[in-house]
Motif scaffolding. Structure first.
Motif, PDB file in Angstrom:
ATOM      1  N   ILE A 655     -11.312 -79.884 -70.747  1.00 40.02           N
ATOM      2  CA  ILE A 655     -12.395 -80.627 -70.050  1.00 40.02           C
ATOM      3  C   ILE A 655     -13.034 -80.931 -70.960  1.00 40.02           C
ATOM      4  CG2 ILE A 655     -13.750 -79.494 -69.019  1.00 40.02           C
ATOM      5  CD1 ILE A 655     -12.415 -77.478 -67.536  1.00 40.02           C
ATOM      6  N   GLY A 656     -13.835 -82.206 -71.133  1.00 43.58           N
ATOM      7  CA  GLY A 656     -15.164 -82.422 -72.011  1.00 43.58           C
ATOM      8  C   GLY A 656     -13.615 -83.478 -72.894  1.00 43.58           C
ATOM      9  N   ALA A 657     -14.893 -83.956 -73.155  1.00 41.27           N
ATOM     10  CA  ALA A 657     -14.300 -84.807 -74.478  1.00 41.27           C
ATOM     11  C   ALA A 657     -15.498 -84.374 -75.751  1.00 41.27           C
ATOM     12  CB  ALA A 657     -15.154 -86.470 -74.324  1.00 41.27           C
ATOM     13  N   ALA A 658     -14.945 -83.817 -76.765  1.00 39.75           N
ATOM     14  CA  ALA A 658     -15.581 -83.978 -77.937  1.00 39.75           C
ATOM     15  C   ALA A 658     -14.650 -83.919 -79.970  1.00 39.75           C
ATOM     16  CB  ALA A 658     -14.976 -82.289 -78.553  1.00 39.75           C
ATOM     17  N   GLY A 664     -10.837 -85.775 -88.405  1.00 40.44           N
ATOM     18  CA  GLY A 664     -10.878 -87.375 -88.243  1.00 40.44           C
ATOM     19  C   GLY A 664      -9.984 -87.406 -86.957  1.00 40.44           C
ATOM     20  N   GLN A 665      -9.814 -86.723 -86.023  1.00 36.23           N
ATOM     21  CA  GLN A 665      -9.224 -86.821 -84.769  1.00 36.23           C
ATOM     22  C   GLN A 665     -10.438 -87.576 -83.908  1.00 36.23           C
ATOM     23  OE1 GLN A 665      -7.288 -83.609 -84.047  1.00 36.23           O
ATOM     24  NE2 GLN A 665      -5.838 -84.172 -85.575  1.00 36.23           N
ATOM     25  N   SER A 666      -9.896 -88.234 -83.420  1.00 43.29           N
ATOM     26  CA  SER A 666     -10.739 -88.831 -82.121  1.00 43.29           C
ATOM     27  C   SER A 666     -10.300 -88.374 -80.746  1.00 43.29           C
ATOM     28  CB  SER A 666      -9.712 -90.688 -81.435  1.00 43.29           C
ATOM     29  OG  SER A 666      -8.530 -90.438 -80.916  1.00 43.29           O
ATOM     30  N   THR A 667     -11.529 -88.029 -79.746  1.00 42.87           N
ATOM     31  CA  THR A 667     -10.971 -87.890 -78.621  1.00 42.87           C
ATOM     32  C   THR A 667      -9.697 -87.902 -77.399  1.00 42.87           C
ATOM     33  OG1 THR A 667     -13.550 -87.982 -77.651  1.00 42.87           O
ATOM     34  CG2 THR A 667     -12.353 -87.338 -76.298  1.00 42.87           C
ATOM     35  N   PHE A 668      -9.419 -88.948 -77.383  1.00 49.02           N
ATOM     36  CA  PHE A 668      -8.209 -89.123 -77.012  1.00 49.02           C
ATOM     37  C   PHE A 668      -6.722 -88.861 -78.183  1.00 49.02           C
ATOM     38  CE2 PHE A 668      -3.819 -91.702 -76.743  1.00 49.02           C
ATOM     39  CZ  PHE A 668      -3.705 -91.562 -75.323  1.00 49.02           C
ATOM     40  N   GLY A 696     -10.449 -92.408 -73.206  1.00 46.50           N
ATOM     41  CA  GLY A 696      -9.927 -92.230 -74.340  1.00 46.50           C
ATOM     42  C   GLY A 696      -9.004 -93.622 -75.176  1.00 46.50           C
ATOM     43  N   THR A 697      -8.632 -94.220 -74.014  1.00 43.72           N
ATOM     44  CA  THR A 697      -7.471 -95.146 -74.882  1.00 43.72           C
ATOM     45  C   THR A 697      -8.054 -95.851 -73.425  1.00 43.72           C
ATOM     46  OG1 THR A 697      -5.106 -96.100 -75.259  1.00 43.72           O
ATOM     47  CG2 THR A 697      -5.689 -94.591 -73.653  1.00 43.72           C
ATOM     48  N   SER A 698      -6.511 -97.278 -73.361  1.00 43.36           N
ATOM     49  CA  SER A 698      -7.075 -98.791 -72.999  1.00 43.36           C
ATOM     50  C   SER A 698      -7.056 -98.172 -71.094  1.00 43.36           C
ATOM     51  CB  SER A 698      -6.412 -99.925 -73.129  1.00 43.36           C
ATOM     52  OG  SER A 698      -4.161 -98.783 -73.045  1.00 43.36           O
ATOM     53  N   THR A 699      -7.005 -98.891 -70.132  1.00 40.86           N
ATOM     54  CA  THR A 699      -6.947 -98.095 -68.815  1.00 40.86           C
ATOM     55  C   THR A 699      -5.453 -97.968 -68.524  1.00 40.86           C
ATOM     56  OG1 THR A 699      -8.713 -99.044 -67.956  1.00 40.86           O
ATOM     57  CG2 THR A 699      -7.177 -98.506 -66.184  1.00 40.86           C
TER      58      THR A 699
END
Length: 902
Positions: A655-658, A664-668, A696-699
């Motif tokens: 849950i949630g984006a952090a 060095g890691q993206s939300t995705f 967090g990535t393309s649709t």
């Protein structure tokens, strides 16, 4: 050390014993620090840095703090992660030959703090012992202030270590380099500081451990458990330099006994602290804490951290809560009695440690005096568990009686000042009391006699520590003194002080009696304290039982106050909740009505795919289901009209984006790693909650991953799952996955905008109302209007041939998400555009571009712009004639008010 003074040589020798600690070196009434320790302490404590001549060519850096206020300074250093070694004078300076002998009497570290002011009554302070060998990880956790010691072992995986670390949130750890490296990494990932001390060797033989923990079956214990405990006990012995008499039992457990909750789940559900500021308020712990004792508050947190998987144990707790829930008078009486019980666990810790004073013993006596009443209240209730628990309560009446007989009602803080022991407790002490009292009466009588004999009415007898009792006579009256009897002792500006042989003789008797009184009182007090220390197992068991009672009544109190109901716990699969509520959101939203929702996750419908607008309540709803499951498995009633729940072995939440900026890691990437852990560890008994899967990535890729994950949960894991998404196209999965059902959050639209009903209904949504949420968030109107224009232009190009416009809040009286709302023509670009099918969509307020010879058209007035904006949102085809007239009247009034009627 050549060239230094004897005292500084002694300091350097002691410092060698504690190289990794700041040395508080006792010199008279101060603790002094030298060299690098002084530089560090002066900086961290913001105290003055000075210097001292120590026999070397240059002055040695020095700073110090008064011994009577050192506790606060030590606490500040320990909070910053330092160790502090306390070096005391261990012989009387008056009789010492040469430099006074000094020794380190204790090393204070973040995990061994005994002064509870800096810890907080309701919080544990754990230090861990660790060991890793043959793919197994052993972990021992001790709170030195309470005497609690837990030990477990498990497969040495990162996730398992992280989960147990989050149960204890330790301040310090000791173990081998490999195990400490794991702990440090996971602790840093959680944003917490962990002081680690490497210790490879320790005697982990069953015989050695049996000496500290008699009665434990160490021969049958996992070797890594034995090694973890051995390292911890060895380290505590070295730093505390005293008997650890309150560490006599170990509570062993397997992690499989409790619901597994990873760090993300604990954080996302805000079980013990909030995500935003890590505060207690707003967490489940804050809501459920109606405990009356500090030990109850600590146990409550432990129960929340470790929900049970034993159905019988859960039902026992629920039985007790039900009995208390239905008996208001008995519950109030129990709460009243518990309110008078002090922190038995920490009192016992101080007694075992040898730091308890007379007031601590009186607090123990007062607490024990409440046990008979507590036992009586529990016996009146119908719960078999409460009756059994009450019957096992040992009021330790013998210890209470011993304290009452020995300790005065109002003893001093210090145990070396006298005034501790009651008259009548010890005959020799009573004799000394009489001698001291009679001696002081004799001195008062001597003062009266001397005044009469000399005729000096201002003559008085005083006392100081330099030369004891004296007679003081003002200079103007010196001529009245008889010759030969008075021996001059001190000359003051306006008086002279004298002694007489009789006064010195009586003084010796008085001072001897008082010194002997203080020594004898301290001896009697320590004898009593040691006697109580011998009964620590009884007191610890009592403290554990009282704490459990306190938590159970807390559950009952909250359940009665919040209208919670008893859940039905079973071994089946189905999870059914009627009129469920989120307990914390409901509590912090006092004065507003919380919208209740049902939940049904069954064999035929195990996955709920939730679509709907932002801010409509999807995340709250999903968290609510998880919270209800956790509350049930800790033995508490739940916020619902009815709840039938299975035993859930693990809850996964995403849950949630952090972003993991440190790693060095993206939300995705973070989301994908969480999903990977879920796919490895979830079972058919788990509950999976994923919010906005695939963002967090393309649709296209996000939608593909989301569908693949949902199919995996459905086909391979078979667990219960709640998944929310903005990919409305995934609603088609209901046709191909037999155990998946669509749900959405209802929305009501009207002329003024959108109302989120926060009600879960069957079916799929067709809009997320993202731009409307941006408008609510306060984005400039130009951005909002442009976003609508771009959205509607895109939708027109794709769907105009089918007669469907872009979704925008309509003016209908009421429509739920998922229903068709017709075309929203008139809110697109200001110029006419042809779509792929050759249709033209005209903007209602588009104006032709003026000829170049004309002057630029005057910008629309604010009132006209507001009318135009309302008109763009108007759904004329759904308005009644009366509604149309009312709208026109409102528009006219708006223009009149703004002075634009002309």
């Amino acid at each position: 050390m050549a060239g230094y003074t004897p005292m500084m040589q002694q300091y350097l020798s002691v410092k060698e014993e504690a190289k990794d600690a700041l040395l508080f070196f006792r010199l008279g009434d101060f603790y002094e620090m030298f060299f690098e320790d002084a530089l560090t302490a002066s900086r961290e404590l913001e105290i003055t840095l000075t210097g001292r001549e120590a026999g070397a060519e240059e002055r040695v850096p020095m700073c110090g703090v008064p011994y009577h206020s050192a506790e606060g300074y030590i606490a500040r250093l320990v909070e910053k992660g330092y160790k502090v070694a306390i070096c005391e004078q261990v012989e009387d300076p008056a009789t010492a030959k040469g430099v006074v002998r000094r020794e380190i009497v204790r090393i204070v570290t973040p995990g061994t703090v005994m002064e509870t002011k800096s810890l907080g009554d309701g919080a544990n302070n754990f230090i861990l012992g660790t060991a890793e060998a043959d793919g197994r990880f052993g972990l021992a956790a001790c709170d030195l202030t309470t005497g609690e010691l837990y030990v477990t072992s498990f497969a040495a995986s990162r996730e398992a270590v992280r989960n147990e670390l989050n149960v204890y949130r330790p301040a310090e750890a000791v173990g081998d380099a490999a195990s400490l490296a794991r702990l440090s990494e996971e602790s840093a990932a959680s944003g917490r500081t962990l002081l680690c001390t490497v210790r490879e060797e320790a005697d982990a033989s069953p015989q050695s451990l049996a000496a500290q923990f008699p009665g434990e079956l160490w021969e049958q214990a996992d070797p890594v458990r034995r090694l973890a405990v051995a390292r911890l006990i060895a380290y505590l012995g070295e730093t505390q330099k005293r008997s650890l008499g309150h560490l006599r039992s170990v509570k062993a457990y397997d992690p499989q006994m409790f619901m597994a909750l990873d760090a993300f789940t604990r954080r996302n559900l805000e079980l013990t602290e909030t995500v935003r500021d890590r505060s207690r308020r707003g967490s489940l712990l804050w809501l459920l804490d109606k405990t009356r004792t500090a030990m109850g508050a600590r146990l409550l947190k432990r129960w929340i951290d470790q929900p049970l998987l034993d159905e019988a144990a859960i039902k026992e707790r629920l039985d007790a809560v039900e009995a208390l829930h239905g008996s208001w008078m008995q519950r109030e009486e129990l709460r009243t009695e518990l309110n008078e019980v002090y922190d038995l666990e920490r009192l016992v810790g101080r007694i075992a440690y040898g730091t308890a004073n007379g007031r601590d013993l009186n607090a123990l006596k007062a607490s024990l005096g409440r046990i008979p009443a507590i036992r009586g209240v529990c016996a009146q209730l119908g719960s078999a568990q409460l009756v059994r628990l009450a019957g096992a309560l040992d009021d330790c009446a013998d210890l209470a009686a011993a304290i009452d007989a020995a300790i005065t009602d109002e003893p001093p803080v210090s145990v070396r000042e006298g005034g501790l022991i009651r008259t009548g407790y010890n005959a020799k002490l009573d004799e000394l009391h009489i001698a001291s009292k009679d001696g002081k009466k004799w001195i008062a009588e001597l003062e009266r006699q001397e005044r009469e004999a000399t005729g000096i009415k201002s003559l008085k007898i005083g006392f100081n520590k330099v030369f004891g009792y004296y007679l003081e006579v003002t200079r103007s009256n010196l001529g009245a003194l008889p010759e030969g009897r008075y021996e001059r002792k001190q000359t003051l500006a306006n008086a002279e002080r004298f002694v007489t042989p009789e006064l010195k003789e009586k003084e010796a008797l008085i001072l001897e009696a008082e010194d002997r009184m203080v020594d004898l009182e301290y001896e009697l007090f320590t004898e009593l304290r040691d006697r109580i220390a011998g009964q620590i197992p009884r007191l610890q068991k009592l403290a554990e039982q009282v704490a459990a009672l306190d938590v159970l009544q807390s559950f009952a109190e909250v359940s009665a106050e919040r209208r919670y109901t008893r859940p039905a716990i079973g071994s089946g699969y189905e999870l059914t909740v009627t009129d469920g509520r989120h307990p914390v959101v409901e509590a912090v939203s006092e004065g507003t009505s919380f919208i209740m929702n049902d939940t049904s996750l069954t064999d035929d419908s195990s996955i709920l795919l939730i679509t709907g607008p932002n801010m409509a309540g999807k995340s709250t709803y999903m968290r609510q289901v998880a919270m209800i499951a956790i509350m049930a498995q800790i033995g508490c009633f739940v916020p619902a009209k009815r709840a039938e729940l299975p035993l859930i072995d693990r809850i996964f939440t995403r849950i949630g984006a952090a972003d993991d900026l440190v790693g060095g890691q993206s939300t995705f990437m973070v989301e994908m790693k969480d999903i990977q852990v879920m796919t490895e560890q979830a079972t058919s008994r788990s509950l999976v909650i994923i919010d906005e899967l695939g963002r967090g990535t393309s649709t296209d890729e996000g939608m593909a991953i989301a569908q693949a994950v949902i199919e995996y949960v459905h086909d391979v894991i078979g667990c219960k799952a709640l998944v929310s998404t903005h990919f409305h196209e995934l609603a088609h999965l209901e046709q191909t996955l037999p155990r998946l059902r669509n749900g959405c959050m209802a929305v009501k639209e009207n002329a003024d905008g959108v109302t989120f009903l926060r009600k879960l209904v069957a079916g799929a949504a067709d809009s997320s109302y993202g731009i409307y949420c941006a408008q609510l968030a306060g984005l400039p109107e130009t951005i909002v209007s442009r976003a609508y224009g771009l959205l509607e232009g895109s939708a027109a190009g794709e769907t105009a041939a089918a007669g469907i416009g872009a979704k925008r809040p309509s003016a209908s009286g009421a429509s739920a998400v998922g229903e068709t709302g017709g075309s929203y023509a008139g809110s697109g670009p200001e110029t006419a555009e042809a779509d792929a099918g050759g249709l033209v969509q005209l903007a209602m307020f588009a104006e032709p571009e003026p000829p170049k010879t004309e002057k630029p058209r005057k910008p629309a007035s604010p009132g006209a712009e507001r009318i135009a904006e309302k008109l763009r949102k108007l759904d004329v085809m759904r308005m009644t004639p009366l509604q149309a007239l009312e709208w026109l009247n409102d528009a006219r009034n708006l223009l009149m008010e703004s002075g634009e009627s002309s």
